[in-house]
Write an enzyme that holds these catalytic residues in place. Structure first.
Site, PDB file in Angstrom:
ATOM      1  CB  ALA A 170       8.316   0.983  11.583  1.00  0.00           C
TER       2      ALA A 170
ATOM      3  CG  ASP B 140       0.622  -7.290  11.422  1.00  0.00           C
ATOM      4  OD1 ASP B 140      -0.235  -6.382  11.384  1.00  0.00           O
ATOM      5  OD2 ASP B 140       0.438  -8.423  10.935  1.00  0.00           O
TER       6      ASP B 140
ATOM      7  NE  ARG C 222      -3.129   4.817  -6.703  1.00  0.00           N
ATOM      8  CZ  ARG C 222      -3.153   3.777  -5.874  1.00  0.00           C
ATOM      9  NH1 ARG C 222      -2.719   3.929  -4.633  1.00  0.00           N
ATOM     10  NH2 ARG C 222      -3.625   2.619  -6.269  1.00  0.00           N
TER      11      ARG C 222
ATOM     12  CG  ASN D 262      -1.721 -13.118   5.931  1.00  0.00           C
ATOM     13  OD1 ASN D 262      -2.363 -13.670   6.798  1.00  0.00           O
ATOM     14  ND2 ASN D 262      -0.402 -13.118   5.900  1.00  0.00           N
ATOM     15  CB  CYS D 263      -7.565 -12.387   5.884  1.00  0.00           C
ATOM     16  SG  CYS D 263      -6.764 -11.096   6.880  1.00  0.00           S
TER      17      CYS D 263
ATOM     18  CG  ASN E 177      15.211   5.374  17.446  1.00  0.00           C
ATOM     19  OD1 ASN E 177      14.632   4.512  16.788  1.00  0.00           O
ATOM     20  ND2 ASN E 177      16.429   5.194  17.926  1.00  0.00           N
TER      21      ASN E 177
ATOM     22  CB  THR F  21      -0.924   0.003   1.236  1.00  0.00           C
ATOM     23  OG1 THR F  21      -1.783  -1.134   1.174  1.00  0.00           O
ATOM     24  CG2 THR F  21      -1.769   1.269   1.287  1.00  0.00           C
TER      25      THR F  21
END
Length: 820
Positions: A281, A284, A23, A43-44, A275, A16
């Site tokens: 990041a 999950d 874009r 994945n699900c 940091n 994503t």
């Protein structure tokens, strides 16, 4: 000026971010590394392909590296594992898994989207087991499917009852396997509370899954073909799926001295920045803010990862954006049921010391008069003082996620619990009711905050019973067959106004009905008459759900024949569609039909409330009828009840004999009225009762007046007036009862006890306990208790309470009646 942006990890977050970055800028160089072969997959959906619900494997592949590269002009490198991150030098070390080559790649901005990894504890015997799997990606799924196909698997074990564990359980059942699910905690689905989880436990058992709670995996034996659990139990298994949970895949960040937080997740600010200013990041792997409490947490779900992927691209391109926390909104399918939730659970609020109020309701998914309506168990948690919504949970067949999504939206925009009543939601009979279940929650919250009603919870009932609380059941007589709170009294709601003089004004009345609505009406009547009242939130149904006992599932051999049942019955079958009826509607309709039927006729029922499966069993047992079918078909409970106690073949024999004049029906029970307080007479009653119970009779001992001494457990409580005088005169326990002749200030009783001991005859307290274990029902006459000032606290916990109607009801089923 163009930037070089490196992304580590694809799927929800990384993919994503990459597409949003492109874009927003055609100039930037975007490099995405993925150590596996797949850049973007569902994945699900993996468990559902294992179960063949999703037929085509390719349907799970949302984007190929080639297609995504061409469409978005991205440099996508699959089978490329990032081994090291050097924040100061702005570079990463990458290994090409196909060639073995290791090389450096520079970056201006770095996004870490490494996700989470399955927890695989150090379990004895695991290294020798070749039939143990985890499920996190496409290759994992392929291995599981291949193993099932190659080795003709019959029994599979799932370790862990979270999202993936439950999905795997269901899909293995879809394949026709025997499935056992082991969960270390007291419930599956840890993000909801136990009383709703119990509904899932019931559904899981109904599908023949052996569910083992409060138990964990200790070791593997016989190369994984046997599992030893923490309690020493040994399970046979052909394969095992480890679904114990996940932890952030933080090794790269940890080695790079990137700051870690909650459970080892990467700490980020609201712009997803670590940091290090140029390192971000998402997904999950990161720590997020709990949107309810503001505390740090880690919630590995798809929506947050997708949202964070878009947001980080915006931030990198200089746009104002921030991530304000995660509510943990989720939904899952457990066979026919849907379970959904948002915000914090009650368990989590308790652990954080947050004061809250609770609402349970059981509305229909849509208008009850439109076909197909089914109940939803809805729970709302909100602030005691300010009405802030803390969370919501729901379980049902349809319309579940819709209601949770509405509440999640309301939470996001700061609505208070009473505000839910103000939300204008779409309505038509196939979709909802004129007052939506979400509106009902708002009305109830408004009543509570305006102090129009005070509630108590299902979890308080045990302590209240122990303290001798006064319970008032305002349900109708026929509803009692499905269960009740022991020790209470029953006054149907429509009789309440005429019987107020029967209720005490010197103690709190704990009122309840089936789902809470009639209890609320009763509470309003009583409060306005000066009584102190609390209504059971969610009614008896919520309490009953919470008390579900796991079934002992035994896997049957394929070659076992199903028991044969006669298909010939007396008269025509009666069909009853009870779908859409609110509890206790289905049971009421069953009763109305059974009352009109002949002995041996069958009633075929369809109901949309899965709780009906347990209710019909209890009702039939209590009313002397027989359930000959009770199973799930589609999203309905389909049951067949035979009018009468005997099985179909015996009914036919009985009917033929009755018609020939050669047989009359004979009850099989025994009732004993014990009104004597003498030891020898009590002994006689117990000898007869245990003997009758041993021969299979259903025995009831109705203890009245002096006979109540049989039920005392030697508890001293303070009494006043006449009750105190009776207390002085009466023995404190059964073993202190006098004999009827020559008691001689207790010497006669002592002599009898000594002779009994010499002759190896059990003492009276032991006889009482054995009779209880044999199923003898001990009923204390409440009228006698009231007259003699005897409190429930003084009697054994298993004693039931009733009046003459209870005795008469049992007498009708008895062919032996004694008065002692």
């Amino acid at each position: 000026m163009s930037k070089k942006i490196v992304i580590i990890g694809g799927v929800a977050g990384g993919a994503t971010a990459a597409t949003r970055l492109r874009r927003l800028s055609e100039e930037d160089e975007i490099v995405l590394f993925e150590k596996g072969p797949y850049i973007s997959f569902a994945n699900c959906g993996l468990p559902y392909h294992v179960g063949k619900v999703i037929k085509e494997r390719e349907d799970l592949l949302l984007q190929t590296p080639e297609g995504m590269s061409a469409q978005y002009n991205l440099d996508i490198r699959v089978l490329s594992e990032v081994l090291e991150v050097h924040p100061e030098d702005h570079k990463v070390i990458v290994k090409n898994q196909e060639t073995g080559e290791t090389y450096e790649e520079n970056f201006d901005k770095l996004i870490i989207s490494t996700g989470a990894k399955a927890i695989i504890p150090q379990i004895p015997g695991l290294s020798n087991a070749k039939n143990v799997f985890t499920l996190r990606n496409i290759p994992d799924m392929d291995k599981i499917k291949a193993h099932i196909s190659k080795f003709n698997i019959k029994t599979a074990t799932v370790i862990g009852g979270g999202f993936i564990g439950l999905e795997m359980m269901e899909n293995l059942v879809e394949l026709g396997l025997n499935v056992q699910l082991v969960e270390m905690s007291p419930q599956v689905m840890p993000n909801i509370d136990i009383e709703l989880a119990q509904m899932l436990h019931s559904q899981i058992n109904m599908h023949g899954v052996k569910l083992l709670l409060n138990n964990g995996l200790k070791s593997f034996h016989d190369n994984g073909m046997k599992i030893e659990l923490n309690d020493g139990q040994i399970l046979d298994t052909d394969m095992t799926i480890l679904s114990i949970g996940v932890v952030p895949e933080n090794s790269l960040a940890k080695d790079a001295n990137i700051e870690l937080g909650f459970k080892g997740a990467i700490k980020v600010d609201r712009q997803m920045r670590t940091n290090y200013a140029d390192i971000y990041a998402i997904g999950d792997v990161i720590e997020v803010e709990d949107a309810v409490s503001g505390l740090p947490t880690n919630i590995p779900l798809a929506w947050p990862a997708n949202r964070q992927g878009r947001l980080v691209a915006d931030v990198i391109n200089g746009m104002e954006a921030e991530y304000t926390g995660t509510q943990g909104t989720s939904v899952a399918k457990v066979f026919e049921l849907t379970v959904a939730g948002t915000g914090n659970s009650e368990r989590l609020l308790k652990s954080q010391g947050i004061e809250y109020e609770v609402i349970h309701i059981h509305p229909n998914s849509h208008a009850g008069y439109y076909p197909g309506a089914s109940p939803i168990a809805l729970k709302l948690l909100f602030g005691r003082k300010d009405g802030k919504i803390f969370g919501a949970q729901a379980v049902g067949v349809e319309g579940v996620e819709k209601r949770i999504d509405v509440i999640a939206t309301a939470m996001k925009f700061g609505a208070k619990a009473p505000d839910l009543a103000k939300i204008e939601l779409s309505y038509a009979p196939p979709y909802s009711s004129a007052k939506d279940p979400v509106n009902m929650l708002g009305d109830t919250a408004d009543n509570m905050m305006r102090e129009k009603v005070s509630t108590f919870q299902w979890s308080e009932i045990s302590d209240l019973k122990a303290a001798g609380a006064y319970f008032l059941d305002v349900r109708e007589d026929f509803e009692l067959a499905t269960g009740f709170i022991e020790g209470g009294i029953q006054i149907p709601l429509n009789q309440l106004r005429d019987r107020l003089n029967e209720l005490p004004k010197d103690q709190t009345i704990y009122v309840y009905c089936q789902v809470g609505a009639r209890g609320y009406n009763a509470a309003r009547i009583l409060m306005q008459e000066g009584f102190e009242v609390k209504n059971l939130d969610g009614g008896y149904k919520t309490y009953k759900n919470s008390k579900y006992q796991l079934r002992n599932i035994t896997f049957k051999s394929e070659n076992l024949d199903k028991p044969k049942t006669s298909q010939t019955f007396n008269g025509e079958d009666i069909e009853l569609d009870a779908c859409g009826l609110q509890c206790p509607g289905p049971i009421l309709k069953v009763k109305e039909n059974i009352d009109k039927m002949e002995l041996g006729q069958r009633l075929n029922i369809k109901a949309s409330d899965f709780g009906f499966a347990a209710d019909i069993e209890n009702w039939a047992k209590a009313t002397g009828n027989t359930v000959i079918k009770n199973e799930i078909e589609g999203n309905k409970i389909v049951a067949t009840v035979l009018k009468g106690k005997e099985n179909p073949d015996e009914v036919l024999k009985a009917l033929s004999k009755i018609s020939e004049g050669t047989m009359t029906t004979t009850p099989k029970g025994a009732t004993i009225v014990l009104f004597s307080g003498d030891l020898d007479k009590a002994l006689a009653s117990m000898i007869i009762a245990t003997g009758a119970a041993s021969f299979g009779k259903e025995v009831t001992i109705f203890c009245t007046f002096w006979g109540l001494n049989l039920l005392k457990k030697n508890v001293k409580i303070k009494k006043k007036g006449i009750a105190k005088l009776f207390d002085i005169m009466l023995p404190s326990q059964a073993n202190q009862m006098p004999i009827s002749k020559m008691n001689m200030a207790g010497m006669g009783s002592a002599m009898i006890k000594e002779v009994m001991k010499q002759k190896n005859v059990d003492a009276l307290p032991i006889m009482i306990e054995k009779a209880h274990q044999l199923g003898v029902k001990f009923v204390a006459c409440t009228m006698s208790m009231d007259i003699m000032g005897i409190d429930k606290v003084e009697l054994f916990d298993w004693v039931e309470y009733g009046g003459v109607a209870t005795f008469i009801g049992d007498s009708e089923e008895a062919n032996m009646q004694l008065f002692i």
